[in-house]
Write an enzyme that holds these catalytic residues in place. Structure first.
Site, short mmCIF file in Angstrom:
data_model
loop_
_atom_site.label_atom_id
_atom_site.label_comp_id
_atom_site.label_asym_id
_atom_site.label_seq_id
_atom_site.Cartn_x
_atom_site.Cartn_y
_atom_site.Cartn_z
N ASP A 56 -16.29 9.80 8.88
CA ASP A 56 -16.85 10.69 7.89
C ASP A 56 -18.05 10.09 7.35
OD1 ASP A 56 -14.72 12.23 7.66
OD2 ASP A 56 -13.63 11.19 6.33
N TYR A 115 -9.03 0.06 12.31
CA TYR A 115 -9.96 0.10 11.19
C TYR A 115 -9.96 -1.17 10.36
CZ TYR A 115 -11.07 4.93 11.63
OH TYR A 115 -11.51 6.23 12.34
#
Length: 256
Positions: A56, A115
């Site tokens: 994003d 992540y």
């Protein structure tokens, strides 16, 4: 007559601060748009990449893969890393380009993704837009106890951005742990076979509520079981989130 092509993987890293995510957007600059343009210019043929996923706006990647095809007549693509980098802004860096089997797919072949999310607890100008500044005291042990509950679930609807076009909200999380950093910060590491949109940032926001004693580990469990996004915590800022690894089933040295 169909021209024969060679499929390539490209490994890159990027600082996502200035970009509206990875994926091409109609009215905003994305990493994919600039990469496709650079590759098309370098190889003098239209190139369209397929990424290993989408990040994003504001999210970073230290290890990201994409694939693309080139006509076989274009040789020595592996040696054009410097040429491609010269056509890209400093926020995007290509590490290598290498040929793979014709059906290799950067997104669908990935078996896990990892992540990191970074939190710092004191104002630091060198972490601005690179980490989340949170001045509250956090109970690390409580956060890790709650994070361990993620392994008991597969449906993470409560952490998914609403109105997304996903086939399923099921994911298998294989790692989820906070570690203290030596310079007044925390690193959250999470690995799964797939992630939903906004999922990591919503998980971190909810676990931060556990660390601030606003939620218990049992309450965290109940939020997951509710499958209701409104029950979970805030979505933390994108600046602290980094895609750091993608795993593929190929047993090849290029993954090292």
């Amino acid at each position: 007559m169909t021209l024969s092509t060679t499929r390539y993987f490209i490994e890159l890293a990027y600082d996502g601060t200035s970009f509206h995510g990875w994926q091409i957007q109609p009215n905003a600059v994305s990493v994919q748009e600039l990469l496709d343009r650079a590759l098309s210019t370098c190889f003098r043929t239209p190139v369209q990449t397929t990424g290993c996923g989408r990040t994003d706006t504001g999210v970073h990647a230290t290890r990201f893969f994409a694939h693309f095809d080139l006509p076989e007549s274009i040789g020595r693509a592996e040696q054009q890393v410097h040429a491609v980098n010269a056509l890209l802004p400093y926020q995007i860096g290509v590490k290598r380009i290498f040929a793979v089997q014709a059906d290799a797919h950067a997104r669908f072949d990935a078996t896990s993704r990892t992540y990191h999310y970074f939190i710092h607890t004191r104002k630091d100008p060198f972490r601005h837009q690179r980490s989340w500044l949170l001045r509250d005291e956090l109970n690390l042990a409580a956060m890790n106890e709650a994070a361990s509950r993620l392994f008991h679930h597969t449906d993470f609807s409560c952490f998914s951005k609403s109105n997304t076009q996903t086939f399923t909200n099921n994911c298998r999380i294989s790692e989820a742990v906070f570690t203290a950093l030596p310079d007044n910060g925390l690193q959250f590491t999470i690995s799964a076979d797939r992630f939903l949109r906004n999922m990591v940032r919503a998980i971190v926001g909810t676990l931060a509520d556990v660390g601030r004693a606003k939620l218990s580990a049992d309450a965290f469990d109940q939020i997951i079981e509710s499958r209701n996004r409104s029950n979970a915590g805030q979505s933390v800022p994108a600046c602290g989130l980094y895609l750091v690894n993608i795993t593929y089933p190929y047993v090849n040295e290029w993954q090292q």
